[in-house]
Write a protein that holds these residues in place. Structure first.
Motif, PDB file in Angstrom:
ATOM      1  N   GLY A 260      -6.690   2.810  -1.054  1.00 16.23           N
ATOM      2  CA  GLY A 260      -5.343   3.379  -1.172  1.00 16.23           C
ATOM      3  C   GLY A 260      -4.372   2.722  -0.201  1.00 16.23           C
ATOM      4  N   VAL A 261      -4.799   2.567   1.027  1.00 20.74           N
ATOM      5  CA  VAL A 261      -3.920   1.925   2.027  1.00 20.74           C
ATOM      6  C   VAL A 261      -3.632   0.483   1.604  1.00 20.74           C
ATOM      7  N   MET A 262      -4.662  -0.226   1.157  1.00 18.15           N
ATOM      8  CA  MET A 262      -4.466  -1.629   0.778  1.00 18.15           C
ATOM      9  C   MET A 262      -3.535  -1.743  -0.429  1.00 18.15           C
ATOM     10  N   ASN A 263      -3.517  -0.707  -1.261  1.00 20.67           N
ATOM     11  CA  ASN A 263      -2.659  -0.720  -2.445  1.00 20.67           C
ATOM     12  C   ASN A 263      -1.182  -0.510  -2.101  1.00 20.67           C
ATOM     13  N   THR A 264      -0.915   0.000  -0.903  1.00 18.99           N
ATOM     14  CA  THR A 264       0.478   0.276  -0.553  1.00 18.99           C
ATOM     15  C   THR A 264       0.959  -0.654   0.554  1.00 18.99           C
ATOM     16  N   ILE A 265       0.040  -1.445   1.081  1.00 19.85           N
ATOM     17  CA  ILE A 265       0.346  -2.237   2.265  1.00 19.85           C
ATOM     18  C   ILE A 265       1.447  -3.268   2.016  1.00 19.85           C
ATOM     19  N   ALA A 266       1.434  -3.875   0.841  1.00 20.67           N
ATOM     20  CA  ALA A 266       2.443  -4.892   0.547  1.00 20.67           C
ATOM     21  C   ALA A 266       3.838  -4.270   0.498  1.00 20.67           C
ATOM     22  N   ALA A 267       3.908  -3.036  -0.023  1.00 26.57           N
ATOM     23  CA  ALA A 267       5.193  -2.341  -0.130  1.00 26.57           C
ATOM     24  C   ALA A 267       5.761  -1.973   1.238  1.00 26.57           C
ATOM     25  N   LEU A 268       4.898  -1.909   2.241  1.00 28.26           N
ATOM     26  CA  LEU A 268       5.350  -1.496   3.575  1.00 28.26           C
ATOM     27  C   LEU A 268       5.957  -2.652   4.365  1.00 28.26           C
ATOM     28  N   ASN A 269       5.646  -3.868   3.910  1.00 31.34           N
ATOM     29  CA  ASN A 269       6.222  -5.042   4.551  1.00 31.34           C
ATOM     30  C   ASN A 269       5.926  -5.121   6.050  1.00 31.34           C
TER      31      ASN A 269
END
Ligand code: BES
Ligand code: ZN
Ligand code: ZN
Length: 464
Positions: A260-269
């Motif tokens: 889950g974290v890896m799936n949102t990590i790119a969006a967090l920049n």
């Protein structure tokens, strides 16, 4: 449900209104006649007035999330197509309340609902770049929490290690992450005898998943997230009693949190390099099963006397921790997420995660960022006496303690045997056995997987 931000008042089927501090200010007469008090999780729909009132007895973020979740659950039970709500408070709390409160798991229901999606309009005073960014970020985090919930809720016969690996590949592709899937040959060749033993009796081959996010800008720090991905925990030969086996599809929750974290990590920049490592394994019984009395050798050479095959998560994590520290240089932080012990649930209750490690300040930091993100967490301290209870007569350590007391801590201290000296102060172990799986709905969690760990990890990363 579709979430929209707006600055204009939009005509919708229903307007959602809070009753704050149990003080009814509008529509007082009718609300009192209907005995509406404005309590937490209380709501009342007034169709003729096109209003939905929800109680908000306190105004902190968590209370807002619960009130908003109460509203969306109520709306879902109707056929209204649109609703609006004014947002004067924290926008992120509104988003989490809607997105997490709206979640339900319908995969296995044979009758599919064919309701039209409801449009929600959150009215804010202005939509600046920051507001838009906050909106997108929290929607992305919640989407990942709900994805992890779906994974956890999926039946073990449909979600086994190679399925978990396939999901990791999808996440990597969608987010431009590096992805390595290592199989049992790799585990064999690299002396990962502890992880290998746990999966031996399963018809599903174990997988070691390794995702890497590298920022476009120069990376300032390196963070490693490790998850226990037991796609099923029958207990192995130390078989669980029937009642305790039910819900053990949730033993993959730590691994799902990492995905889950890896799936949102790119969006967090984020300007950090983040590694997500999951040990995906199924703990079963059979002629080929590992046994109590077996002695296993972990990747770092530590020998482990197996006294209970149900203490399998720590064996998988042991090798994953060694793998991470061998393969990744100059790590700044290592966080592991695991549904590791029933003792943690007994000790701190089913709503709270146990935070452990050698670095008290770092543990405090994790507790703080977890709580701030809306995840309950509390510190459990290691001590020298409990450490001694893991001693073995025949090997370097036992996989269970000689005492049944302090079981969450002894499990954490077992893992410490696999942390290199230079990383002792950089590691935190997070036991999510309580909150990862919800028996009876609470707050903005429905029954089933909760996605525990993701919001705390994201908040920790964002505040580094
Ligand atoms: N997966 C369980 C822990 C668990 C229990 C998670 C309840 C969620 C809810 C773990 O592998 C386990 O079985 N631990 C044993 C350890 C014991 C044998 C020392 C436990 O907690 O009983
Ligand atoms: Zn177990
Ligand atoms: Zn387990």
């Amino acid at each position: 449900m579709n979430l929209n931000l707006t600055t204009k008042k939009i005509q919708t089927d229903i307007e959602i209104l809070f009753v704050k501090n149990k003080k009814i200010k509008t529509d007082k007469e009718i609300l009192e006649l209907l005995d509406f008090k404005g309590e937490e999780e209380e709501s009342i729909l007034l169709p003729e007035l096109k209003k939905l009132y929800v109680g908000l007895p306190q105004s902190d973020d968590e209370s807002i999330k619960i009130a908003v979740a109460t509203a969306i659950k109520k709306l879902k039970s109707t056929n209204y197509k649109s609703a609006s709500i004014k947002c004067k408070e924290s926008l992120s709390a509104f988003i989490e309340g809607f997105e997490l409160g709206n979640y339900s798991f319908k995969k296995y229901k044979s009758k599919k609902e064919e309701k039209e999606e409801i449009n929600i309009y959150i009215e804010v005073s202005e939509i600046t770049k920051e507001v838009q960014n906050e909106f997108e970020k929290f929607v992305s985090v919640c989407t990942s929490v709900n994805m992890a919930r779906d994974f956890v809720n999926t039946a073990p016969d449909d979600f086994y290690p190679s399925v978990m690996a396939q999901e990791a590949i999808k996440i990597a592709t969608n987010n431009e992450l590096e992805c390595k899937i290592l199989d049992e040959d790799y585990l064999e060749e690299n002396g990962m005898g502890a992880m290998l033993a746990v999966g031996r009796a399963s018809r599903h081959k174990s997988k070691l998943i390794h995702l890497t996010y590298k920022p476009k800008k120069k990376s300032k720090k390196k963070i490693v997230l490790i998850g226990k991905g037991l796609t099923y925990d029958s207990g192995g030969l130390s078989l669980k009693p029937s009642d305790f086996m039910v819900s053990m599809k949730s033993d993959k929750s730590g691994g799902c949190a990492v995905l889950g974290v890896m799936n949102t990590i790119a969006a967090l920049n984020l300007p950090f390099e983040v590694h997500g490592i999951v040990g995906a394994v199924e703990n079963m019984i059979g002629g080929n099963a590992y046994k109590p009395d077996d002695v296993l050798v972990a990747r770092n050479g530590t020998t482990i006397e197996v006294k209970n095959t149900d203490a399998e998560g720590r064996l998988v994590l042991a090798d994953c921790l060694c793998y991470a520290q061998d393969e990744i240089e100059d790590i700044d932080y290592i966080l592991d997420f695991a549904t590791l012990t029933g003792a943690c649930v007994v000790g701190v209750g089913e709503y709270t995660s146990g935070i452990m490690g050698n670095n008290i300040e770092l543990n405090d930091t994790v507790v703080k960022y977890a709580n701030e993100a809306g995840e309950l967490a509390t510190k459990l301290d290691f001590n020298r006496y409990l450490k001694k209870t893991l001693k073995s007569e025949v090997a370097d350590v036992c996989n269970i303690s000689s005492t049944r007391y302090g079981g969450a801590i002894t499990a954490g201290m077992f893992l410490d045997n696999f942390i290199k000296e230079e990383n002792k102060q950089k590691w935190v172990h997070i036991d999510i056995a309580g909150p990862a799986f919800v028996d009876k709905a609470w707050g903005y969690n429905s029954a089933g997987g909760s996605g525990a760990g993701i919001r705390m990890a994201v908040n920790f990363l964002e505040n580094l």
